[in-house]
Design an enzyme around this catalytic site. Structure first.
Site, PDB file in Angstrom:
ATOM      1  N   GLN A  11       0.822  -1.216   0.000  1.00  0.00           N
ATOM      2  CA  GLN A  11       0.000   0.000   0.000  1.00  0.00           C
ATOM      3  C   GLN A  11       0.863   1.276   0.000  1.00  0.00           C
ATOM      4  O   GLN A  11       0.674   2.174  -0.817  1.00  0.00           O
ATOM      5  CB  GLN A  11      -0.874  -0.055   1.262  1.00  0.00           C
ATOM      6  N   TYR A 127       3.778  -7.561  17.681  1.00  0.00           N
ATOM      7  CA  TYR A 127       4.078  -6.734  16.504  1.00  0.00           C
ATOM      8  C   TYR A 127       4.864  -5.484  16.912  1.00  0.00           C
ATOM      9  O   TYR A 127       5.919  -5.176  16.337  1.00  0.00           O
ATOM     10  CB  TYR A 127       2.766  -6.360  15.800  1.00  0.00           C
TER      11      TYR A 127
HETATM   12  N1  LIG Z   1      -1.118  -0.690   7.382  1.00  0.00           N
HETATM   13  C1  LIG Z   1      -1.086  -0.050   8.548  1.00  0.00           C
HETATM   14  O1  LIG Z   1      -2.138   0.314   9.107  1.00  0.00           O
HETATM   15  C2  LIG Z   1       0.236   0.290   9.182  1.00  0.00           C
HETATM   16  C3  LIG Z   1       0.247   1.021  10.396  1.00  0.00           C
HETATM   17  C4  LIG Z   1       1.474   1.376  10.963  1.00  0.00           C
HETATM   18  C5  LIG Z   1       2.663   0.990  10.365  1.00  0.00           C
HETATM   19  N2  LIG Z   1       2.620   0.252   9.218  1.00  0.00           N
HETATM   20  C6  LIG Z   1       3.893  -0.156   8.615  1.00  0.00           C
HETATM   21  O2  LIG Z   1       3.941   0.410   7.332  1.00  0.00           O
HETATM   22  C7  LIG Z   1       4.652  -0.441   6.432  1.00  0.00           C
HETATM   23  C8  LIG Z   1       3.895  -0.578   5.125  1.00  0.00           C
HETATM   24  O3  LIG Z   1       2.565  -0.988   5.373  1.00  0.00           O
HETATM   25  P1  LIG Z   1       1.508  -1.167   4.196  1.00  0.00           P
HETATM   26  O4  LIG Z   1       0.216  -0.691   4.726  1.00  0.00           O
HETATM   27  O5  LIG Z   1       2.056  -0.627   2.922  1.00  0.00           O
HETATM   28  O6  LIG Z   1       1.475  -2.761   4.160  1.00  0.00           O
HETATM   29  P2  LIG Z   1       1.326  -3.813   2.947  1.00  0.00           P
HETATM   30  O7  LIG Z   1       0.463  -3.273   1.879  1.00  0.00           O
HETATM   31  O8  LIG Z   1       0.960  -5.104   3.575  1.00  0.00           O
HETATM   32  O9  LIG Z   1       2.820  -3.866   2.397  1.00  0.00           O
HETATM   33  C9  LIG Z   1       3.820  -4.647   2.991  1.00  0.00           C
HETATM   34  C10 LIG Z   1       4.476  -5.462   1.915  1.00  0.00           C
HETATM   35  O10 LIG Z   1       5.522  -6.240   2.495  1.00  0.00           O
HETATM   36  C11 LIG Z   1       5.562  -7.475   1.803  1.00  0.00           C
HETATM   37  N3  LIG Z   1       6.270  -8.466   2.589  1.00  0.00           N
HETATM   38  C12 LIG Z   1       5.809  -9.204   3.637  1.00  0.00           C
HETATM   39  N4  LIG Z   1       6.781 -10.024   4.068  1.00  0.00           N
HETATM   40  C13 LIG Z   1       7.881  -9.803   3.286  1.00  0.00           C
HETATM   41  C14 LIG Z   1       9.181 -10.332   3.230  1.00  0.00           C
HETATM   42  N5  LIG Z   1       9.573 -11.307   4.052  1.00  0.00           N
HETATM   43  N6  LIG Z   1      10.047  -9.871   2.299  1.00  0.00           N
HETATM   44  C15 LIG Z   1       9.665  -8.899   1.445  1.00  0.00           C
HETATM   45  N7  LIG Z   1       8.438  -8.369   1.417  1.00  0.00           N
HETATM   46  C16 LIG Z   1       7.548  -8.807   2.346  1.00  0.00           C
HETATM   47  C17 LIG Z   1       4.113  -7.814   1.571  1.00  0.00           C
HETATM   48  O11 LIG Z   1       3.995  -8.737   0.519  1.00  0.00           O
HETATM   49  P3  LIG Z   1       2.879  -9.938   0.607  1.00  0.00           P
HETATM   50  O12 LIG Z   1       1.571  -9.277   0.914  1.00  0.00           O
HETATM   51  O13 LIG Z   1       2.979 -10.567  -0.732  1.00  0.00           O
HETATM   52  O14 LIG Z   1       3.350 -10.823   1.720  1.00  0.00           O
HETATM   53  C18 LIG Z   1       3.529  -6.444   1.218  1.00  0.00           C
HETATM   54  O15 LIG Z   1       3.565  -6.225  -0.176  1.00  0.00           O
HETATM   55  C19 LIG Z   1       4.927  -1.723   7.210  1.00  0.00           C
HETATM   56  O16 LIG Z   1       6.262  -1.671   7.656  1.00  0.00           O
HETATM   57  C20 LIG Z   1       4.005  -1.660   8.410  1.00  0.00           C
HETATM   58  O17 LIG Z   1       4.589  -2.288   9.534  1.00  0.00           O
HETATM   59  C21 LIG Z   1       1.446  -0.083   8.614  1.00  0.00           C
END
Ligand SMILES: NC(=O)c1ccc[n+]([C@@H]2O[C@H](COP(=O)([O-])OP(=O)(O)OC[C@H]3O[C@@H](n4cnc5c(N)ncnc54)[C@H](OP(=O)(O)O)[C@@H]3O)[C@@H](O)[C@H]2O)c1
Length: 282
Positions: A11, A127
């Site tokens: 995302q 987490y």
């Molecule tokens: N979403 C929230 O509400 C939120 C809130 C606070 C902080 N964050 C942080 O923000 C960051 C981005 O979040 P987002 O919302 O963009 O999440 P997202 O859409 O789930 O993106 C994370 C990506 O990481 C990939 N991934 C998972 N395991 C992996 C691995 N071992 N090696 C390489 N890629 C891997 C996933 O691929 P697959 O789906 O194919 O596994 C996914 O494409 C994360 O670090 C998260 O901790 C998110």
């Protein structure tokens, strides 16, 4: 400057690609293309690409599932980050690592002040513990780094790791005429990925000092207040009932209060402006 984005189909990565300033060459690498837990493969691939910057958006962040899958959580969120740190340290590569408001325990609910970068973290769930551990690794091993804390993220792509986002869930339920019950005693600062992406690029274009940066939209609200705003902006009429968090018991403990603010000069617009533009755009 060559910039690798890990979790390249996610995302936040989606808007990092869209918002990239002209001077950067961006190489988004999906989970399939680069698994950050495969150390040898990672070191080999990165040595071939030779990035000047890595933006790590990859994470295992299904907060409740992390309580059950502790090993996997630490493998991805800590060991994976250590692998990136080892590459960056050896090659003078800048690491931008994305973290979370869940590093805090919510204790500031007493004063109702948002958390700034100098507040002491104390995570309540697996987490949050894993993300804080990764922050320490980045801070302790690298000279040039940015830790960017975001929260309650919404973006057009929806989180692949969470199967969408809160905004889409509310809009879908409202569209289907479902009765909405939303928690009104957990406060947070929503983050529009478009704004966070612009903030992240600004770190590089303006060469900000290494450190922790809070990059949520300004202000805060409860999930109920957020849902109310989303429905108001939508063409749907849906009833929303405020409930308290005990209505929906969860595996992971969550802070009841995790609004973020920043001491830096990079300030994002208010969450109200951000959600208004988002709902108009989709
Ligand atoms: N979403 C929230 O509400 C939120 C809130 C606070 C902080 N964050 C942080 O923000 C960051 C981005 O979040 P987002 O919302 O963009 O999440 P997202 O859409 O789930 O993106 C994370 C990506 O990481 C990939 N991934 C998972 N395991 C992996 C691995 N071992 N090696 C390489 N890629 C891997 C996933 O691929 P697959 O789906 O194919 O596994 C996914 O494409 C994360 O670090 C998260 O901790 C998110």
């Amino acid at each position: 400057m060559k910039v690798v984005i890990t979790g390249g189909n996610g995302q936040l990565a989606h808007d990092l690609k869209k918002e990239v300033p002209g001077e950067f060459e961006v190489l988004p690498l999906s989970h399939q293309e680069l698994d950050i837990t495969f150390r040898d493969d990672l070191l080999k691939k990165l040595s071939q690409i030779k990035p000047d910057v890595i933006i790590n958006t990859a994470a295992f962040h299904k907060t409740d599932l992390c309580e059950e899958e502790v090993e996997k959580t630490f493998k991805v969120n800590v060991e994976g980050v250590k692998n990136l740190v080892d590459y960056c340290g050896g090659e003078n590569c800048i690491l931008i690592h994305v973290s979370t408001d869940y590093v805090f325990d919510g204790g500031k609910i007493e004063t109702k002040e948002p958390y700034n970068e100098e507040d002491i973290p104390n995570p309540l769930n697996v987490y949050g513990i894993s993300k804080l551990s990764s922050e320490f690794i980045v801070r302790n091993y690298l000279e040039k780094f940015y830790i960017v804390r975001i929260a309650s993220v919404f973006g057009k792509a929806g989180a692949s790791g969470k199967g969408g986002n809160f905004v889409y869930t509310i809009l879908n339920k409202a569209k289907n005429g479902e009765l909405l019950k939303v928690v009104n005693d957990i406060w947070m600062s929503p983050t529009y990925t478009k704004d966070a992406a612009r903030g992240i690029w600004t770190l590089l274009t303006e060469d900000h000092p290494s450190g922790i940066y809070h990059m949520t939209n300004a202000g805060y609200c409860t999930w109920y207040e957020f849902a109310k705003k989303i429905v108001e902006l939508s063409p749907y009429n849906a009833e929303i009932i405020p409930v308290d968090h005990t209505t929906f018991p969860t595996k992971a403990k969550r802070p009841l209060w995790s609004p973020l603010t920043t001491l830096s000069e990079i300030r994002l617009r208010s969450w109200e402006e951000a959600i208004e533009e988002f709902v108009k755009d989709i």
